[in-house]
Scaffold this active site. Structure first.
Site, short mmCIF file in Angstrom:
data_model
loop_
_atom_site.label_atom_id
_atom_site.label_comp_id
_atom_site.label_asym_id
_atom_site.label_seq_id
_atom_site.Cartn_x
_atom_site.Cartn_y
_atom_site.Cartn_z
N GLU A 43 0.98 -1.36 -0.17
CA GLU A 43 0.10 0.21 0.13
C GLU A 43 0.93 1.04 -0.09
OE1 GLU A 43 -0.11 -2.64 2.06
OE2 GLU A 43 -2.10 -3.22 2.77
N GLU A 262 9.62 -34.90 0.44
CA GLU A 262 10.29 -35.87 -0.63
C GLU A 262 10.77 -37.06 0.10
OE1 GLU A 262 12.44 -34.58 -4.21
OE2 GLU A 262 12.49 -32.74 -3.36
#
Ligand SMILES: NC(=O)c1ccc[n+]([C@@H]2O[C@H](COP(=O)([O-])OP(=O)(O)OC[C@H]3O[C@@H](n4cnc5c(N)ncnc54)[C@H](OP(=O)(O)O)[C@@H]3O)[C@@H](O)[C@H]2O)c1
Length: 331
Positions: A43, A262
């Site tokens: 912003e 993994e």
């Protein structure tokens, strides 16, 4: 959201935020994004050139609720009010306990016209890691598995190495570079001695984590000897002597937003059985093995009605392999 994505991993453990200010007739007056952790919020960038512009007829779009607290930067909600922005459109509320509705409330009280929840699902997926950490107190977990078309990861005995092709390997390396940590088990280290680094895609290598309760990973393993960072986890354990995945995950360093698992079938199945997988990415190679080590073993379902069914599915061909991504929990 496109602007937000430019912050990528540089903003961690902050969320990715983009902001656009649009005038009465739809012209873009200002735009910005959160570039890096500790830097100005989106912003601030979007409003920085608009100091002397009348914004009473303007609309500010932002994918995450503007902050309402003094952190590394002053509250964005105050800045929006000060600049006299007429309308604010927010994608998703910020579950951070220091914001959680207070930013929107600050705007509402100041008379800003508000719309909340535009493209909310997409905005939440964009910051899945941040939102999971804020709402569940643990990282977002993606579990990757590479298998034959008939659902085996390796012959029952012997080496497996890569079942899938080069494109899938590059994709997995890109998934690693997005993660803050890649996690595996001792079974995988002993069988394959993987590096688990990023070599076939751009980006940084994540922290490697090995859940090695019994301390069987040898010093000579690549994860312990190649000079990259590795965390070996030995505790806490549950009554069966195994690492209690749920409590371990909730204790993990809070700067870790995304974990890529993994591992072999044992640890992968334990994550699934514990309901700790947010996203399951299965690469299926167009080969049949007819037997071997099944990708998932636990929990075994007795009827089709009990099968694990995802909230959403995506299919993508990666080289000759098929990537099926199952969304098991919406962030
Ligand atoms: N295709 C793929 O995507 C892929 C990926 C990785 C591996 N693999 C293959 O998978 C095979 C190895 O499979 P694996 O199942 O033996 O390896 P693994 O899942 O990597 O490791 C299994 C070990 O993890 C440890 N562990 C720690 N916490 C656990 C928990 N809460 N629950 C369950 N286990 C926990 C256990 O060790 P303790 O008993 O010491 O606690 C267990 O024996 C290899 O052939 C490898 O090539 C395939």
């Amino acid at each position: 959201m496109e602007l937000a994505r430019r912050g990528a991993t540089d903003v961690r453990p902050n969320p990715m935020v983009g902001c656009v200010v649009v005038g009465r007739t739809g012209e873009v007056l200002g735009a910005g994004w959160h570039h890096r952790f500790g830097g100005p919020h989106a912003e601030v960038h979007a409003l920085e050139t608009l100091e002397r512009v009348d914004l009473s007829g303007a609309t500010l779009y932002v994918n995450l609720e503007p902050c309402s607290f003094h952190g590394k930067t002053p509250p964005c909600a105050d800045l929006i009010v000060e600049r006299g922005v007429g309308t604010v459109v927010i994608g998703a509320l910020d579950p951070n306990p220091r914001v959680s509705g207070a930013g929107a409330e600050r705007l509402r009280q100041a008379g800003v016209s508000l719309r909340i929840g535009v493209l909310e699902k997409e905005c939440r997926i964009l910051n899945a890691g941040f939102l999971t950490r804020m709402t569940l107190g643990r990282p977002h977990v993606t579990l990757k598995m590479a298998q034959s078309l008939d659902g085996f990861v390796a012959p029952r005995k012997g080496t497996s190495q890569w079942i899938t092709g080069d494109s899938a390997r590059r994709r997995v390396h890109a998934m690693r570079s997005w993660a803050d940590a890649v996690l595996t088990g001792p079974g995988t280290i002993l069988a394959d001695d993987p590096s688990l680094t990023v070599r076939h895609a751009p980006g940084r290598s994540p922290l490697r984590i090995v859940l090695d309760a019994r301390g069987v990973v040898p010093d000579g393993a690549k994860v312990l000897s190649d000079g990259n960072r590795t965390l070996i986890v030995r505790a806490p354990q549950d009554p069966s002597g195994r690492i209690d995945l749920k409590s371990w995950l909730s204790d993990v360093d809070p700067s870790i937003l995304y974990i890529l698992v993994e591992a072999g079938p044992t640890l992968s199945s334990a994550f699934l059985a514990g309901g700790l997988v947010d996203e399951l990415a299965v690469f299926s190679a167009p080969i049949l093995m007819g037997g071997g080590m099944p990708s998932f073993t636990d929990p075994a379902r007795k009827t089709l009605a009990e099968a694990l069914r995802p909230g959403g599915v995506q299919y993508e061909q990666v080289g000759l392999d098929m990537l099926t991504t199952l969304s098991l929990r919406q962030p």
